[in-house]
Design a protein around this motif. Structure first.
Motif, PDB file in Angstrom:
ATOM      1  N   GLY A 153      -7.024 -21.486  13.141  1.00  0.00           N
ATOM      2  CA  GLY A 153      -7.198 -22.366  11.988  1.00  0.00           C
ATOM      3  C   GLY A 153      -8.038 -21.791  10.864  1.00  0.00           C
ATOM      4  O   GLY A 153      -7.736 -21.989   9.683  1.00  0.00           O
ATOM      5  N   PHE A 154      -9.098 -21.068  11.207  1.00  0.00           N
ATOM      6  CA  PHE A 154      -9.950 -20.563  10.136  1.00  0.00           C
ATOM      7  C   PHE A 154      -9.243 -19.460   9.346  1.00  0.00           C
ATOM      8  O   PHE A 154      -9.364 -19.384   8.122  1.00  0.00           O
ATOM      9  N   ALA A 155      -8.490 -18.623  10.039  1.00  0.00           N
ATOM     10  CA  ALA A 155      -7.699 -17.607   9.341  1.00  0.00           C
ATOM     11  C   ALA A 155      -6.664 -18.265   8.434  1.00  0.00           C
ATOM     12  O   ALA A 155      -6.414 -17.799   7.309  1.00  0.00           O
ATOM     13  N   ILE A 156      -6.056 -19.339   8.903  1.00  0.00           N
ATOM     14  CA  ILE A 156      -5.103 -20.086   8.081  1.00  0.00           C
ATOM     15  C   ILE A 156      -5.802 -20.654   6.850  1.00  0.00           C
ATOM     16  O   ILE A 156      -5.279 -20.598   5.733  1.00  0.00           O
ATOM     17  N   ALA A 157      -6.995 -21.201   7.055  1.00  0.00           N
ATOM     18  CA  ALA A 157      -7.748 -21.786   5.942  1.00  0.00           C
ATOM     19  C   ALA A 157      -8.064 -20.742   4.882  1.00  0.00           C
ATOM     20  O   ALA A 157      -7.911 -20.989   3.675  1.00  0.00           O
ATOM     21  N   LEU A 158      -8.511 -19.562   5.296  1.00  0.00           N
ATOM     22  CA  LEU A 158      -8.858 -18.517   4.338  1.00  0.00           C
ATOM     23  C   LEU A 158      -7.621 -18.011   3.610  1.00  0.00           C
ATOM     24  O   LEU A 158      -7.678 -17.710   2.404  1.00  0.00           O
ATOM     25  N   ASP A 159      -6.513 -17.902   4.323  1.00  0.00           N
ATOM     26  CA  ASP A 159      -5.270 -17.485   3.683  1.00  0.00           C
ATOM     27  C   ASP A 159      -4.871 -18.480   2.600  1.00  0.00           C
ATOM     28  O   ASP A 159      -4.459 -18.092   1.498  1.00  0.00           O
ATOM     29  N   ALA A 160      -4.995 -19.756   2.900  1.00  0.00           N
ATOM     30  CA  ALA A 160      -4.675 -20.781   1.909  1.00  0.00           C
ATOM     31  C   ALA A 160      -5.603 -20.703   0.711  1.00  0.00           C
ATOM     32  O   ALA A 160      -5.181 -20.877  -0.442  1.00  0.00           O
ATOM     33  N   ASP A 206       3.244 -12.160  -5.366  1.00  0.00           N
ATOM     34  CA  ASP A 206       4.698 -12.248  -5.368  1.00  0.00           C
ATOM     35  C   ASP A 206       5.349 -10.996  -4.788  1.00  0.00           C
ATOM     36  O   ASP A 206       6.446 -11.061  -4.219  1.00  0.00           O
ATOM     37  N   GLU A 207       4.673  -9.850  -4.927  1.00  0.00           N
ATOM     38  CA  GLU A 207       5.202  -8.590  -4.406  1.00  0.00           C
ATOM     39  C   GLU A 207       4.846  -8.366  -2.940  1.00  0.00           C
ATOM     40  O   GLU A 207       5.208  -7.332  -2.358  1.00  0.00           O
ATOM     41  N   GLY A 208       4.137  -9.326  -2.344  1.00  0.00           N
ATOM     42  CA  GLY A 208       3.751  -9.195  -0.953  1.00  0.00           C
ATOM     43  C   GLY A 208       2.608  -8.229  -0.724  1.00  0.00           C
ATOM     44  O   GLY A 208       2.394  -7.772   0.404  1.00  0.00           O
ATOM     45  N   ARG A 209       1.844  -7.950  -1.761  1.00  0.00           N
ATOM     46  CA  ARG A 209       0.716  -7.026  -1.655  1.00  0.00           C
ATOM     47  C   ARG A 209      -0.585  -7.800  -1.487  1.00  0.00           C
ATOM     48  O   ARG A 209      -0.655  -9.000  -1.744  1.00  0.00           O
ATOM     49  N   ALA A 210      -1.625  -7.115  -1.025  1.00  0.00           N
ATOM     50  CA  ALA A 210      -2.934  -7.753  -0.854  1.00  0.00           C
ATOM     51  C   ALA A 210      -3.448  -8.242  -2.205  1.00  0.00           C
ATOM     52  O   ALA A 210      -3.434  -7.492  -3.194  1.00  0.00           O
ATOM     53  N   PHE A 211      -3.899  -9.492  -2.258  1.00  0.00           N
ATOM     54  CA  PHE A 211      -4.352 -10.048  -3.532  1.00  0.00           C
ATOM     55  C   PHE A 211      -5.657 -10.822  -3.411  1.00  0.00           C
ATOM     56  O   PHE A 211      -6.109 -11.440  -4.380  1.00  0.00           O
ATOM     57  N   GLY A 212      -6.300 -10.789  -2.232  1.00  0.00           N
ATOM     58  CA  GLY A 212      -7.515 -11.574  -2.026  1.00  0.00           C
ATOM     59  C   GLY A 212      -8.631 -11.222  -2.984  1.00  0.00           C
ATOM     60  O   GLY A 212      -9.293 -12.100  -3.548  1.00  0.00           O
ATOM     61  N   GLN A 214     -17.471 -16.144  -4.473  1.00  0.00           N
ATOM     62  CA  GLN A 214     -16.461 -15.195  -4.977  1.00  0.00           C
ATOM     63  C   GLN A 214     -17.059 -13.801  -5.119  1.00  0.00           C
ATOM     64  O   GLN A 214     -16.400 -12.792  -4.811  1.00  0.00           O
ATOM     65  N   ARG A 215     -18.302 -13.729  -5.546  1.00  0.00           N
ATOM     66  CA  ARG A 215     -18.955 -12.425  -5.672  1.00  0.00           C
ATOM     67  C   ARG A 215     -19.168 -11.787  -4.293  1.00  0.00           C
ATOM     68  O   ARG A 215     -19.044 -10.567  -4.142  1.00  0.00           O
ATOM     69  N   VAL A 216     -19.457 -12.614  -3.304  1.00  0.00           N
ATOM     70  CA  VAL A 216     -19.573 -12.104  -1.929  1.00  0.00           C
ATOM     71  C   VAL A 216     -18.235 -11.524  -1.480  1.00  0.00           C
ATOM     72  O   VAL A 216     -18.170 -10.428  -0.903  1.00  0.00           O
ATOM     73  N   VAL A 217     -17.155 -12.249  -1.742  1.00  0.00           N
ATOM     74  CA  VAL A 217     -15.821 -11.798  -1.343  1.00  0.00           C
ATOM     75  C   VAL A 217     -15.472 -10.476  -2.036  1.00  0.00           C
ATOM     76  O   VAL A 217     -15.001  -9.522  -1.401  1.00  0.00           O
ATOM     77  N   ILE A 218     -15.717 -10.405  -3.322  1.00  0.00           N
ATOM     78  CA  ILE A 218     -15.394  -9.191  -4.078  1.00  0.00           C
ATOM     79  C   ILE A 218     -16.206  -8.006  -3.561  1.00  0.00           C
ATOM     80  O   ILE A 218     -15.680  -6.903  -3.357  1.00  0.00           O
ATOM     81  N   ALA A 219     -17.498  -8.231  -3.326  1.00  0.00           N
ATOM     82  CA  ALA A 219     -18.354  -7.147  -2.851  1.00  0.00           C
ATOM     83  C   ALA A 219     -17.916  -6.660  -1.468  1.00  0.00           C
ATOM     84  O   ALA A 219     -17.967  -5.453  -1.192  1.00  0.00           O
ATOM     85  N   ARG A 220     -17.467  -7.565  -0.603  1.00  0.00           N
ATOM     86  CA  ARG A 220     -16.993  -7.146   0.717  1.00  0.00           C
ATOM     87  C   ARG A 220     -15.759  -6.267   0.610  1.00  0.00           C
ATOM     88  O   ARG A 220     -15.580  -5.336   1.393  1.00  0.00           O
ATOM     89  N   HIS A 221     -14.905  -6.539  -0.363  1.00  0.00           N
ATOM     90  CA  HIS A 221     -13.748  -5.678  -0.576  1.00  0.00           C
ATOM     91  C   HIS A 221     -14.186  -4.301  -1.079  1.00  0.00           C
ATOM     92  O   HIS A 221     -13.519  -3.292  -0.810  1.00  0.00           O
ATOM     93  N   LEU A 222     -15.298  -4.256  -1.800  1.00  0.00           N
ATOM     94  CA  LEU A 222     -15.748  -2.991  -2.364  1.00  0.00           C
ATOM     95  C   LEU A 222     -16.521  -2.125  -1.359  1.00  0.00           C
ATOM     96  O   LEU A 222     -16.280  -0.927  -1.245  1.00  0.00           O
TER      97      LEU A 222
END
Length: 390
Positions: A238-245, A314-320, A376-384
């Protein structure tokens, strides 16, 4: 294929069908939404009849599979529809975004039988959804949620409280994240709960500084029984589903923010052309012209950012990461643009006689929902740089 925003800027639309869709939405916004927005927001009226119209027009299921009643539109087009709706009234644009978010778990993780049984009514049957993740003690730390579902035979018994639920108390169905296992993200499961389920009740709506026409309320689950056939995905998924949404939902918020900012800019430009001081329109003064130019630039930058993220999706690429950036930038831009719009109108901007004071109050909310801009800044920084070392 090109179309134009209210200020004459051309935008790119991928097909003739998309252009016709945007034209339809603008017509509905102009005739059915905008004329009543100020009065109904002041009265705290939620336009349920308008959502029924949007459902009949096919606008509540745009990004979903036509096999189940969806519109089959790419996110690039769907988000531009949200922008148009939000420019007319944020309660409507945000409501469509939340409804789409509420359908995401079933559309993406439900079985074929579940989709066939429930999606057509959710996408085009006049129903309205709610997304239930946050709780009184689990906001930014959503994985700390305490609402629990305990299995009894072929049913689950749900106990707990969800908080800050858009459409709380009026939704026909709820996508609910509940704890079915141990602590942390891996112990959460998703369920599709009917809005009229016995034991499900709503607290009085929150008293908010803006968005008064959009009900936000706690939902109480007191022994709510849900069949296992309404469990979405695997137990513990469920939590993975929630984050995907939420990745997709953040793009919806970004588009709504751009729509709100565009409405504020349009109001400011119209006022600046008409208002005369020192013998000429105030639009002649360089200080104000520069302010309007900065407002327009923020809006165009935000629009480009959310559309690029939508194309990745739309292209099926990572967009998080792009979704987090779009949500962060667009909602901060909306806050700045609406603040500047009030300044352009001066004393009139601070009164309820003009809509910009409402836009300012509404913009603040967008920096909080679907994850605060600090998250959002936490999420972006984790990607970096990866997750925190702890």
């Amino acid at each position: 294929m090109a179309d134009s925003t209210a200020d004459g800027v051309e935008r790119r639309l991928p097909t003739d069908e998309a252009r016709e869709l945007i034209s339809l939405v603008r017509d509905i916004a102009r005739r059915e939404i905008a004329p009543h927005a100020a009065e109904e927001e002041a009265a705290g009226h939620f336009p349920r009849e308008l959502f029924a119209l949007l459902s009949r027009s096919g606008l509540l299921g745009l990004p979903y599979d036509p096999e189940y009643g969806g519109g089959g539109q790419p996110y690039e087009v769907y988000l531009q529809v949200l922008e148009e709706l939000a420019a007319a009234r944020l309660t409507v644009g945000l409501g469509v975004s939340v409804h789409s978010l509420s359908c995401h778990a079933l559309a993406g993780y439900g079985t074929e039988e579940q989709r066939a049984a429930h999606l057509p009514a959710m996408l085009g049957g006049g129903l309205l959804g709610a997304y239930c993740l946050s709780e009184p003690s689990a906001g930014s730390d959503a994985a700390a949620l305490r609402t629990r579902a305990v299995r009894e035979g072929d049913e689950w018994v749900v106990e707990g409280t969800k908080a800050w639920i858009t459409h709380g108390g009026i939704a026909d169905f709820c996508t609910v994240m509940a704890r079915t296992g141990g602590p942390g993200a891996r112990g959460v499961t998703a369920f599709l709960v009917p809005g009229d389920a016995p034991g499900l009740s709503a607290a009085p709506p929150e008293r908010k500084m803006g968005m008064k026409g959009s009900p936000t309320a706690q939902l109480h689950f007191d022994g709510v029984r849900v069949g296992d056939d309404r469990r979405l995905g695997r137990e513990g998924q469920g939590f993975a589903i929630a984050l995907d949404a939420l990745d997709s939902g953040r793009l919806g918020i970004a588009a709504c923010a751009v729509g709100l900012a565009q409405a504020a800019l349009d109001e400011a430009v119209a006022y600046a052309r008409e208002r005369r001081q020192f013998g000429r329109p105030i639009a002649d003064f360089q200080g104000l012209r520069f302010l309007l130019a900065d407002m327009a630039t923020r809006i165009e930058a935000g629009r480009a950012l959310y559309l690029e993220a939508a194309r990745l999706r739309d292209e099926g690429r990572a967009f998080g990461r792009s979704a987090a950036m779009a949500k962060l930038f667009c909602t901060d831009a909306a806050m700045q643009v609406t603040t500047d719009a009030v300044q352009v109108l001066g004393g009139y901007g601070y009164t309820a006689d003009f809509p910009v004071e409402r836009y300012l109050r509404e913009a603040k909310m967008l920096q909080i929902v679907e994850g605060t801009n600090q998250i959002q800044r936490v999420v972006i920084a984790r990607h970096l740089v990866g997750p925190e070392s702890r």
